[in-house]
Design a protein around this motif. Structure first.
Motif, PDB file in Angstrom:
ATOM      1  N   MET A   1      17.767 -12.478   4.325  1.00  0.00           N
ATOM      2  CA  MET A   1      16.459 -13.116   4.097  1.00  0.00           C
ATOM      3  C   MET A   1      15.606 -12.186   3.247  1.00  0.00           C
ATOM      4  N   ASN A   2      14.647 -12.783   2.538  1.00  0.00           N
ATOM      5  CA  ASN A   2      13.739 -11.952   1.753  1.00  0.00           C
ATOM      6  C   ASN A   2      12.317 -12.490   1.783  1.00  0.00           C
ATOM      7  N   LEU A   3      11.413 -11.605   1.457  1.00  0.00           N
ATOM      8  CA  LEU A   3       9.994 -11.926   1.317  1.00  0.00           C
ATOM      9  C   LEU A   3       9.561 -11.327   0.004  1.00  0.00           C
TER      10      LEU A   3
ATOM     11  N   ASN B   1       0.819  -1.218   0.000  1.00  0.00           N
ATOM     12  CA  ASN B   1       0.000   0.000   0.000  1.00  0.00           C
ATOM     13  C   ASN B   1       0.855   1.271   0.000  1.00  0.00           C
ATOM     14  N   GLU B   2       1.895   1.297   0.812  1.00  0.00           N
ATOM     15  CA  GLU B   2       2.691   2.508   0.988  1.00  0.00           C
ATOM     16  C   GLU B   2       3.801   2.679  -0.052  1.00  0.00           C
ATOM     17  N   PHE B   3       4.285   1.565  -0.570  1.00  0.00           N
ATOM     18  CA  PHE B   3       5.400   1.575  -1.525  1.00  0.00           C
ATOM     19  C   PHE B   3       5.038   0.645  -2.691  1.00  0.00           C
ATOM     20  N   PRO B   4       4.065   1.041  -3.515  1.00  0.00           N
ATOM     21  CA  PRO B   4       3.504   0.139  -4.520  1.00  0.00           C
ATOM     22  C   PRO B   4       4.497  -0.373  -5.562  1.00  0.00           C
ATOM     23  N   ASN B   5       5.637   0.274  -5.727  1.00  0.00           N
ATOM     24  CA  ASN B   5       6.626  -0.208  -6.690  1.00  0.00           C
ATOM     25  C   ASN B   5       7.493  -1.323  -6.130  1.00  0.00           C
ATOM     26  N   CYS B   6       7.414  -1.564  -4.827  1.00  0.00           N
ATOM     27  CA  CYS B   6       8.242  -2.598  -4.193  1.00  0.00           C
ATOM     28  C   CYS B   6       7.623  -3.975  -4.389  1.00  0.00           C
ATOM     29  N   ASN B   7       8.490  -4.946  -4.665  1.00  0.00           N
ATOM     30  CA  ASN B   7       8.008  -6.324  -4.806  1.00  0.00           C
ATOM     31  C   ASN B   7       8.854  -7.319  -4.006  1.00  0.00           C
ATOM     32  N   GLU B   8       9.722  -6.796  -3.130  1.00  0.00           N
ATOM     33  CA  GLU B   8      10.549  -7.657  -2.287  1.00  0.00           C
ATOM     34  C   GLU B   8      10.947  -6.880  -1.037  1.00  0.00           C
ATOM     35  N   ILE B   9      10.899  -7.557   0.102  1.00  0.00           N
ATOM     36  CA  ILE B   9      11.413  -7.003   1.355  1.00  0.00           C
ATOM     37  C   ILE B   9      12.632  -7.839   1.724  1.00  0.00           C
ATOM     38  N   VAL B  10      13.736  -7.165   2.041  1.00  0.00           N
ATOM     39  CA  VAL B  10      14.960  -7.869   2.425  1.00  0.00           C
ATOM     40  C   VAL B  10      15.388  -7.418   3.817  1.00  0.00           C
ATOM     41  N   LEU B  11      16.145  -8.260   4.481  1.00  0.00           N
ATOM     42  CA  LEU B  11      16.668  -7.946   5.808  1.00  0.00           C
ATOM     43  C   LEU B  11      17.888  -8.805   6.080  1.00  0.00           C
ATOM     44  N   ALA B  12      18.646  -8.394   7.079  1.00  0.00           N
ATOM     45  CA  ALA B  12      19.773  -9.183   7.565  1.00  0.00           C
ATOM     46  C   ALA B  12      19.495  -9.535   9.011  1.00  0.00           C
ATOM     47  N   VAL B  13      19.758 -10.801   9.374  1.00  0.00           N
ATOM     48  CA  VAL B  13      19.565 -11.237  10.750  1.00  0.00           C
ATOM     49  C   VAL B  13      20.826 -11.973  11.200  1.00  0.00           C
ATOM     50  N   ASN B  14      21.302 -11.630  12.390  1.00  0.00           N
ATOM     51  CA  ASN B  14      22.528 -12.217  12.903  1.00  0.00           C
ATOM     52  C   ASN B  14      22.360 -13.722  13.102  1.00  0.00           C
TER      53      ASN B  14
ATOM     54  N   PHE C   1       9.476 -15.116   5.360  1.00  0.00           N
ATOM     55  CA  PHE C   1      10.804 -14.772   4.843  1.00  0.00           C
ATOM     56  C   PHE C   1      11.586 -16.054   4.599  1.00  0.00           C
ATOM     57  N   ARG C   2      12.459 -16.010   3.600  1.00  0.00           N
ATOM     58  CA  ARG C   2      13.301 -17.157   3.256  1.00  0.00           C
ATOM     59  C   ARG C   2      14.765 -16.737   3.229  1.00  0.00           C
ATOM     60  N   ASP C   3      15.623 -17.652   3.625  1.00  0.00           N
ATOM     61  CA  ASP C   3      17.063 -17.421   3.571  1.00  0.00           C
ATOM     62  C   ASP C   3      17.475 -17.400   2.098  1.00  0.00           C
ATOM     63  N   THR C   4      18.127 -16.323   1.671  1.00  0.00           N
ATOM     64  CA  THR C   4      18.552 -16.209   0.272  1.00  0.00           C
ATOM     65  C   THR C   4      19.840 -16.966  -0.005  1.00  0.00           C
ATOM     66  N   GLY C   5      20.527 -17.387   1.057  1.00  0.00           N
ATOM     67  CA  GLY C   5      21.829 -18.028   0.901  1.00  0.00           C
ATOM     68  C   GLY C   5      22.977 -17.028   0.906  1.00  0.00           C
ATOM     69  N   LYS C   6      22.653 -15.731   0.816  1.00  0.00           N
ATOM     70  CA  LYS C   6      23.678 -14.690   0.863  1.00  0.00           C
ATOM     71  C   LYS C   6      24.051 -14.427   2.320  1.00  0.00           C
ATOM     72  N   ARG C   7      25.298 -14.012   2.533  1.00  0.00           N
ATOM     73  CA  ARG C   7      25.791 -13.715   3.870  1.00  0.00           C
ATOM     74  C   ARG C   7      26.506 -12.375   3.875  1.00  0.00           C
ATOM     75  N   ARG C   8      26.452 -11.702   5.012  1.00  0.00           N
ATOM     76  CA  ARG C   8      27.185 -10.451   5.246  1.00  0.00           C
ATOM     77  C   ARG C   8      27.842 -10.582   6.608  1.00  0.00           C
ATOM     78  N   PHE C   9      28.803  -9.729   6.851  1.00  0.00           N
ATOM     79  CA  PHE C   9      29.396  -9.688   8.175  1.00  0.00           C
ATOM     80  C   PHE C   9      29.091  -8.339   8.792  1.00  0.00           C
ATOM     81  N   GLY C  10      28.408  -8.374   9.932  1.00  0.00           N
ATOM     82  CA  GLY C  10      28.041  -7.169  10.641  1.00  0.00           C
ATOM     83  C   GLY C  10      28.950  -6.959  11.833  1.00  0.00           C
ATOM     84  N   PRO C  11      28.591  -6.011  12.691  1.00  0.00           N
ATOM     85  CA  PRO C  11      29.436  -5.659  13.833  1.00  0.00           C
ATOM     86  C   PRO C  11      29.679  -6.815  14.807  1.00  0.00           C
ATOM     87  N   ILE C  12      28.743  -7.765  14.884  1.00  0.00           N
ATOM     88  CA  ILE C  12      28.946  -8.875  15.825  1.00  0.00           C
ATOM     89  C   ILE C  12      28.911 -10.229  15.125  1.00  0.00           C
TER      90      ILE C  12
END
Length: 158
Positions: A154-156, A109-122, A137-148
């Motif tokens: 993950m994406n939806l 509703n608020e961002f009608p051009n969006c078709n994917e939500i992504v996030l990073a979880v430790n 949400f599903r694990d995309t298989g991609k990894r990042r390294f954050g502060p901890i």
């Protein structure tokens, strides 16, 4: 578990700050997310969202439509979710899960051009991983390294 009567997601307004400024998190949760008062100012393309439970702020997160999204997805229509928190005194009532179940419709509703939500979880934040998986949400298989340490991307798909 106590039932949540009325839950909605709204863009932040001045009236929310009093309650948001008093939010608390456990030490464990504090290592994975940030309190809302850290985000009194945001950059263009960052949207502060409040989780209201019976019209009272109970949670908070940020949606990003900035270049930062490119670190998580190649999709030009993706939006990034960060800094999800539920005030410690409001936890254990299913608010985070129910808010995340509302997220798909809110973004459409608020961002009608969006078709994917992504996030990073430790990788150590098992509770958050389980929450996000439960709401689609599903694990995309991609990894990042954050502060901890390592973060799962993950994406939806909307």
């Amino acid at each position: 578990m106590e039932k949540t009567d009325y839950l909605e997601l709204v863009h932040i307004s001045d009236e929310h700050w009093g309650r948001l400024s008093s939010f608390e998190l456990s030490k464990e949760q504090g290592q994975f997310t940030s309190l809302p008062n850290r985000f009194k100012e945001v950059a263009e393309g960052q949207y502060r969202i409040v989780i209201l439970n019976n019209m009272e702020p109970a949670g908070f997160f940020i949606l990003h439509l900035t270049d930062r999204v490119k670190d998580y997805s190649d999709n030009p229509n993706a939006i990034l979710l960060t800094s999800l928190s539920i005030d410690q005194v409001k936890q254990g009532k299913g608010l985070a899960k129910n808010a995340m179940l509302l997220l798909r419709k809110f973004v459409l509703n608020e961002f009608p051009n969006c078709n994917e939500i992504v996030l990073a979880v430790n990788h150590k934040n098992i509770a958050a991983q389980q929450l996000y998986t439960k709401v689609g949400f599903r694990d995309t298989g991609k990894r990042r390294f954050g502060p901890i340490g390592e973060q799962f991307i993950m994406n939806l798909i909307l």
